[in-house]
Scaffold this motif. Sequence first.
Motif, PDB file in Angstrom:
ATOM      1  N   PRO A 240       0.818  -1.214   0.000  1.00 46.53           N
ATOM      2  CA  PRO A 240       0.000   0.000   0.000  1.00 46.53           C
ATOM      3  C   PRO A 240       0.852   1.265   0.000  1.00 46.53           C
ATOM      4  O   PRO A 240       1.893   1.336   0.644  1.00 46.53           O
ATOM      5  CB  PRO A 240      -0.805  -0.120   1.301  1.00 46.53           C
ATOM      6  CG  PRO A 240      -0.011  -1.011   2.169  1.00 46.53           C
ATOM      7  CD  PRO A 240       0.721  -1.956   1.272  1.00 46.53           C
ATOM      8  N   VAL A 241       0.401   2.263  -0.760  1.00 52.73           N
ATOM      9  CA  VAL A 241       1.063   3.559  -0.855  1.00 52.73           C
ATOM     10  C   VAL A 241       0.064   4.619  -0.398  1.00 52.73           C
ATOM     11  O   VAL A 241      -1.085   4.629  -0.836  1.00 52.73           O
ATOM     12  CB  VAL A 241       1.521   3.852  -2.289  1.00 52.73           C
ATOM     13  CG1 VAL A 241       2.153   5.237  -2.385  1.00 52.73           C
ATOM     14  CG2 VAL A 241       2.501   2.778  -2.756  1.00 52.73           C
ATOM     15  N   SER A 242       0.497   5.510   0.464  1.00 51.87           N
ATOM     16  CA  SER A 242      -0.393   6.515   1.041  1.00 51.87           C
ATOM     17  C   SER A 242      -0.395   7.778   0.176  1.00 51.87           C
ATOM     18  O   SER A 242       0.504   8.612   0.271  1.00 51.87           O
ATOM     19  CB  SER A 242       0.038   6.863   2.470  1.00 51.87           C
ATOM     20  OG  SER A 242      -0.822   7.833   3.022  1.00 51.87           O
ATOM     21  N   ILE A 243      -1.394   7.893  -0.675  1.00 47.75           N
ATOM     22  CA  ILE A 243      -1.625   9.117  -1.433  1.00 47.75           C
ATOM     23  C   ILE A 243      -3.124   9.372  -1.480  1.00 47.75           C
ATOM     24  O   ILE A 243      -3.927   8.489  -1.165  1.00 47.75           O
ATOM     25  CB  ILE A 243      -1.070   9.040  -2.882  1.00 47.75           C
ATOM     26  CG1 ILE A 243      -1.814   7.961  -3.676  1.00 47.75           C
ATOM     27  CG2 ILE A 243       0.421   8.787  -2.899  1.00 47.75           C
ATOM     28  CD1 ILE A 243      -1.526   8.005  -5.156  1.00 47.75           C
ATOM     29  N   THR A 244      -3.515  10.566  -1.865  1.00 52.33           N
ATOM     30  CA  THR A 244      -4.935  10.888  -1.973  1.00 52.33           C
ATOM     31  C   THR A 244      -5.451  10.571  -3.377  1.00 52.33           C
ATOM     32  O   THR A 244      -4.672  10.406  -4.323  1.00 52.33           O
ATOM     33  CB  THR A 244      -5.181  12.384  -1.692  1.00 52.33           C
ATOM     34  OG1 THR A 244      -4.636  13.163  -2.765  1.00 52.33           O
ATOM     35  CG2 THR A 244      -4.527  12.797  -0.377  1.00 52.33           C
ATOM     36  N   THR A 245      -6.770  10.539  -3.503  1.00 57.31           N
ATOM     37  CA  THR A 245      -7.345  10.304  -4.826  1.00 57.31           C
ATOM     38  C   THR A 245      -6.999  11.439  -5.790  1.00 57.31           C
ATOM     39  O   THR A 245      -6.937  11.235  -7.004  1.00 57.31           O
ATOM     40  CB  THR A 245      -8.870  10.144  -4.734  1.00 57.31           C
ATOM     41  OG1 THR A 245      -9.424  11.252  -4.014  1.00 57.31           O
ATOM     42  CG2 THR A 245      -9.245   8.849  -4.042  1.00 57.31           C
ATOM     43  N   ALA A 246      -6.783  12.639  -5.246  1.00 54.66           N
ATOM     44  CA  ALA A 246      -6.415  13.762  -6.102  1.00 54.66           C
ATOM     45  C   ALA A 246      -5.051  13.553  -6.755  1.00 54.66           C
ATOM     46  O   ALA A 246      -4.765  14.111  -7.816  1.00 54.66           O
ATOM     47  CB  ALA A 246      -6.413  15.054  -5.290  1.00 54.66           C
TER      48      ALA A 246
END
Length: 364
Positions: free
Chosen positions: A186-192
């Motif tokens: 898993p990589v922590s980024i936003t949908t934006a």
Amino acid sequence: MKTIATAAVAATLCLSALPARAIELTYGSYTSPTHTTNRLGIFPTMERIEADSNGEITFEPFTGGAMGGPKELLGNVSNSVLDSASVVDIYVKSSLPVSAMISSMMAIGGDHRVMAGAMNEMQLLNCPACEEERAANNVVGLSWSAISPVHIICRQEAGDLAGLQARKIMAPSGLGPLVQAIGMTPVSITTAEMYEALNRGQLDCAVGSRAWLDTYNLKDVAAEVITVPLGSYFGVMNWTINRDVWDALSPGQQQAFKGNMAQNIGDIVWAYEADDEVAIKAFEENGGKVVDPGQAFVDAWAEQQEATVALTIEKGQADGIEDAEAIVTTFLGLVDKWTGIVADAEGSKEAYIKALQTEVFDKI
């Protein structure tokens, strides 16, 4: 004295006859104006609120992150930079820890209509801790929506569990630990940030609604969609209003909002279903593959779904949430209740909206 008193009464009567103060409210969203939620949910609701308030309330929407991204919108409403906004709890977990704990159970969300109903009843009628954290952020929450069941969308073909393992994936809310447990990273980024990360190869896959193929243009960077749904995200507080602004509205103006929330939720959850069908059909017609990942993936994911409730309680307790187990248990009871309500509605949007109104919004 009589003349003065008569004049005072006349003045009071004239003032009482004046219409309520007209107000233009700003609204922020980090998603585009063509996004499913905005196009078919928020914007039509704005029009109905304007009509029901006899034009006393109007809106100035700022979409596409023009007034803040997903991590900034709550603070911007809290601090009166914006009057209202759509707030996704997982991006502001430190400010909305109880709400984020509840929505982290998205792996159990097989039906987004069920999850939206349960979340609204939980937040508005059954969760004092949720109300306390909104008050601490100087906001009022009026409704929550849910996206349709999410799927793994990959920039290159993966095919099965073995092919997915070790791939970098954006997995929202509580899905991160679950996809990690089956071998993904898993990589922590936003949908934006999702589109650019996929386009540049910083991500191999993302977990999202199939409608995102269009609304986030993932069709331009995706090669494959996995058929097995992973759950539904239901932590979008799509009408978050500054508490001072809300308190300044007249009762009639507040009712113009309240009377439209059930319709707003129904519009959004049904719109996602329709947009899913359109997006996946176009994706396949343009060469994209929709792939069954096989029984090994199905079995591995089923194990993670079974573990998600216990993991949620454990994580909530570790984060210092008082009564985490009781909060989760209450929510699961509402999921059972809304499973029955949705079944009784037999696919009728009108019946679903009526149930939201009678079971939730009429009781506020």
